[in-house]
Design an enzyme around this catalytic site. Structure first.
Site, short mmCIF file in Angstrom:
data_model
loop_
_atom_site.label_atom_id
_atom_site.label_comp_id
_atom_site.label_asym_id
_atom_site.label_seq_id
_atom_site.Cartn_x
_atom_site.Cartn_y
_atom_site.Cartn_z
N ASP A 147 0.70 -1.23 -0.03
CA ASP A 147 0.04 -0.05 -0.11
C ASP A 147 0.86 1.15 -0.04
O ASP A 147 1.69 1.53 0.73
CB ASP A 147 -0.92 0.01 1.04
CG ASP A 147 -1.99 1.01 1.10
OD1 ASP A 147 -2.15 1.90 0.37
OD2 ASP A 147 -3.17 0.66 1.58
N HIS A 164 -0.39 4.39 0.40
CA HIS A 164 -1.28 5.67 0.70
C HIS A 164 -1.01 6.10 2.07
O HIS A 164 -0.78 5.39 3.11
CB HIS A 164 -2.67 5.29 0.74
CG HIS A 164 -3.17 4.79 -0.65
ND1 HIS A 164 -3.17 3.57 -0.99
CD2 HIS A 164 -3.71 5.62 -1.73
CE1 HIS A 164 -3.78 3.55 -2.04
NE2 HIS A 164 -4.16 4.87 -2.67
N SER A 179 -4.90 -4.27 2.67
CA SER A 179 -4.09 -3.69 3.55
C SER A 179 -4.55 -4.15 5.14
O SER A 179 -3.68 -4.41 5.90
CB SER A 179 -3.97 -2.27 3.50
OG SER A 179 -3.59 -1.82 2.54
#
Ligand code: THG
Length: 816
Positions: free
Chosen positions: A675, A677, A728
């Site tokens: 991930d 982000h 995630s």
């Protein structure tokens, strides 16, 4: 084999003279007794499979000793040595059959990194090696310690040539080597490596050499989660120390491999550098009674360059950057014909930075040799069709199957009147015919087929194409319905050829919006110019939609009249007329950084930075979330908004007051593996550090082993795990599981868009020995951190969370 040979302190005479000293493969000729003895010791230890002493027995490596032309013979004799020893033990013992693997190393060159040899030269060398191994009687071939997938593909090509020459096929296994930095030497990670090889029916895919088993945890887990077939883990006995010794004991290596097997990750376990017979004995013993891994049945459309890309609902539409096309960009064509490849590559990088996941690379310049520049990972071939009957299929599809590639298939056939399908019915009919041929006759997996229903210019006035944009949308729906496992792609910008420049991106955007609603999986666009559907004024949307559905008297004329003589619309100018807070929100909503820094400075004149974040900026993010949930934004646009938010937060950060440096505690933060982000996590970092915490931010895509290393280094009071994606949340489960195995017990706070308190309590908390709490937002995270730092309050929190977990478990059990 290498370490065992070294331990025997052989001299120049053993190697057949000074010239050959160090050429382990030559020992197959000069001291077959030594090699046989090494094999024997491993079979006595309980090995099911022994590898031939042929790691470097390719001509390119043997050439260093002037032995290149003996490659085939060396391989043949090496197998004969191993075969004879295996027969001493009985290869066909029903209780323990034993096998000879023909070992094929990576050679001393990598096509994509060091260069120095071509794909075809390497394939020719591997051909000779494989032929020798087959002639000697190997049970299967093992391409191992692979550092560069292009070398592997040359290896597979060489093996196929040997099969063709000898008229017989053996199973083939492939093992990669992941370096301590987390990728193969040539840059691919475990997922990309598997993706590049998934087209082959391999005996197994695995990892060997490199680090000890512990550092392989995450890679083996990743591979195990993906692989259709078998998975192998064949580690070194640890990382070599400064003297080149491997220090993990047999107990250590076996214990880690047993843990992998208990997790259901393994079909094959073994030892590489530094693992002597005692290691193998303990591994063999440890594996007794353990169940082999079960393959992953999931069907996915996945492709890879250095990184893997999965084409699925989560990221729909996958953005394909159109600018790296000599037919679609004059600039790109100029760069290629001038051989300015670095600048040409920069065109691609810009498309990627602006949200493209894939590039449409077209080098079809009659004055150049296109094939020079093509690299082989799992690419997408754009495109084939039935225009000349089956001819294109016949030439291209076998290549795609051989090297591994997905296929774009255009809805075109050999109809003499209109080869390109314009109507929805023809699009479906051609897609179905192509699908039947490809899956039934050529054995292409459905998930590797990407149909292009075709986009025609809607605004040139050509009567053939009136209403064709609507037909494309409807044809897309029919294809998705009839062939749901296949994917779809469209060249969006084609639709606006011939329209006034100021209107092209508007029309492209409205068309893309409707295609996405209809189920489009991949969109070829200029990712730098993508306009957001939501920012397009009502009237311009209507003009565009009239053109798509051919409404009104003359929608082309109406559209052209509106945009003729106009400069492309500037959202920056439009924003500047709004009040300050709306401007700030709009920058986030539109994913634009233009004018943002200035406006933030203005806002700071009468407000604290944190109030600006919690006010207009968060309001903008909320609106982005709303639009995304309403399907009005695509993932690439959400990412642009995230970039604008990041920019704003980092602009404000230096102006924030820090609480007293007297630290309230140490926090280790990371976005979990897989991930990228990190807006949420970076906000948490700012808020915690402004409230007296010392924060160590490990960044994005942080694998469990790196978090464990971070814990050991920083000894944090709290660990914060963040991640936006659904996967995630699962990665958080894996991460705390690894924490438990590594004896880490620090309290863990988790947060992220796809996460819930329920998931945290039911799935994450039970896998960990320390406290795990869900933080819904950054301020909750701070409140929880404060609670955790107070011993009494922390105890009460732990008790409350334990009760919550139990209650949820009871409720779930009752329901099922
Ligand atoms: N389907 C598939 N592949 C495709 C297409 C398709 N690849 C090519 C094309 N169509 C999609 N790519 C482009 C690239 C550029 C333009 C349109 C589509 C374009 N170029 C401008 C022009 O020609 O006016 C700019 C030229 C320049 O900058 O020099 O519009 O349909 N599978």
């Amino acid at each position: 084999m290498g370490t065992q040979i070294q331990e025997r302190d052989l001299g120049p005479d053993d190697f057949g003279g000074d010239d050959y000293e160090g050429c382990n493969e030559y020992l197959n000729i000069t001291r077959p007794d030594v090699i046989a003895d090494i094999h024997r010791r491993y079979l006595e230890a309980g090995a099911d499979i022994i590898e031939t002493n042929t790691f470097g027995a390719t001509s390119v490596v043997l050439a260093e000793y002037d032995l290149a032309e003996h490659a085939r013979r060396i391989n043949r004799e090496a197998v004969q040595i191993a075969r004879a020893v295996v027969e001493e033990f009985g290869s066909a013992q029903p209780e323990q059959p034993r096998f000879v693997a023909g070992a094929m190393g990576p050679t001393t060159r990598t096509i994509s990194v060091t260069g120095g040899l071509t794909f075809d030269e390497l394939a020719a060398d591997y051909h000779q090696q494989a032929a020798g191994l087959i002639e000697g009687g190997a049970d299967f071939l093992l391409l191992e310690t692979s550092q560069d997938t292009t070398n592997v593909k040359a290896g597979l090509e060489g093996i196929d040539r040997a099969f063709a020459e000898l008229g017989l096929e053996l199973p083939v296994a492939v093992q990669g080597t992941i370096e301590p930095m987390g990728t193969l030497l040539a840059g691919q990670d475990a997922e990309a490596f598997y993706t590049s090889l998934a087209h082959r029916d391999l005996l197994w895919v695995g990892f060997n050499c490199a680090t000890g088993p512990e550092f392989m945890t995450d890679h083996v887990r990743t591979l195990s989660g993906l692989s259709r077939g078998n998975v192998a883990c064949v580690p070194n006995a640890g990382l070599p120390d400064e003297d080149g010794n491997y220090n993990e004991t047999p107990e250590m290596v076996a214990a880690t491999l047993m843990r992998f097997a208990d997790n259901g990750w393994l079909n094959v376990a073994g030892g590489c550098c530094g693992t002597g017979p005692e290691h193998i004995r303990q591994i063999a013993e440890g594996m007794r009674g353990k169940s082999p891994r079960i393959g992953n049945p999931e069907i996915e459309t996945r492709v890879s360059g250095i990184e893997a890309v999965v084409v699925n609902e989560d990221t729909r539409p996958t953005i394909v950057g159109e600018r790296t096309n000599v037919l679609g960009s004059r600039r790109f064509k100029r760069l290629i014909s001038g051989e300015r490849f670095e600048e040409a590559a920069e065109v691609g990088r810009r498309q990627i930075r602006n949200g493209a996941h894939v590039l449409d690379v077209c080098l079809q310049d009659p004055d150049r040799d296109e094939t020079e520049d093509v690299i082989r990972e799992k690419s997408i071939i754009n495109s084939i069709n039935l225009e000349d009957g089956e001819e294109r299929f016949q030439t291209v599809v076998p290549l795609a199957r051989r090297y591994g590639a997905a296929l774009v298939v255009g809805c075109i056939d050999d109809d003499p009147n209109q080869a390109q399908a314009v109507t929805r019915e023809r699009k479906l009919e051609i897609a179905q015919r192509s699908h039947r041929l490809l899956t039934e006759k050529y054995g292409v997996p459905e998930e590797d087929i990407i149909f292009d229903p075709l986009v025609f210019p809607a605004g040139t006035g050509d009567v053939n194409y009136v209403g064709s944009a609507a037909e494309t949308i409807e044809g897309l729906k029919l294809i998705k319905e009839a062939l749901p496992v296949t994917k779809t792609i469209l060249g969006i910008s084609n639709v606006s050829f011939g329209l006034p420049a100021a209107g092209r991106e508007v029309f492209n955007s409205v068309f893309l919006y409707h295609c996405t609603q209809a189920g489009l999986d991949m969109a070829i666009v200029n990712s730098e110019l993508l306009q957001r559907y939501t920012t397009i004024p009502e009237e311009e949307r209507r003009l565009s939609e009239d053109l798509i559905w051919n409404r009104g008297d003359d929608p082309v004329a109406a559209f052209a009249a509106h945009f003729r003589d106009r400069a492309p619309r500037s959202t920056v100018e439009e924003r500047s007329a709004l009040p300050l807070d709306e401007r700030l929100s709009k920058c986030i909503i539109e994913g634009s950084k233009e004018g943002l820094a200035n406006d933030l400075d203005l806002a700071m004149k009468d407000r604290e930075p944190l109030d600006i974040i919690n006010g207009p900026l968060m309001a903008g993010m909320d609106e982005v979330g709303r639009q995304f949930n309403a399907n009005e934004l695509i993932v690439a646009e959400v990412l642009q908004s995230a970039e604008a938010m990041k920019f704003a937060v980092s602009h404000l950060e230096p102006h924030m007051e820090r609480a007293d440096a007297a630290s309230r505690g140490r926090v280790l933060l990371a976005t979990v593996k897989g991930d990228v982000h990190d807006i949420g996590k970076n906000l948490v970092e700012i808020i915690l550090s402004n409230n007296g915490y010392r924060v160590v931010n490990l960044g994005i895509k942080v694998a469990p082993q790196d978090l464990i290393a971070g814990c050991r280094e920083h000894n944090p009071d709290i660990v914060g795990l963040s991640g936006l994606l659904v996967k995630s949340a699962q990665m958080m489960v894996e991460t705390v599981r690894d924490f438990r195995a590594a004896n880490i017990r620090a309290p863990v706070l988790v947060g992220g868009a796809a996460l819930s308190n329920r998931f945290t309590r039911l799935r994450i908390a039970p896998e960990y020995d320390g406290l795990v709490a869900y933080a819904q937002d950054a301020m909750t995270g701070l409140a929880l951190a404060n609670v955790i730092q107070d011993a009494d309050e922390r105890e009460r929190l732990a008790a409350r969370l334990a009760i919550e977990t139990e209650e949820l478990q009871a409720a779930t059990a009752a329901r099922s």
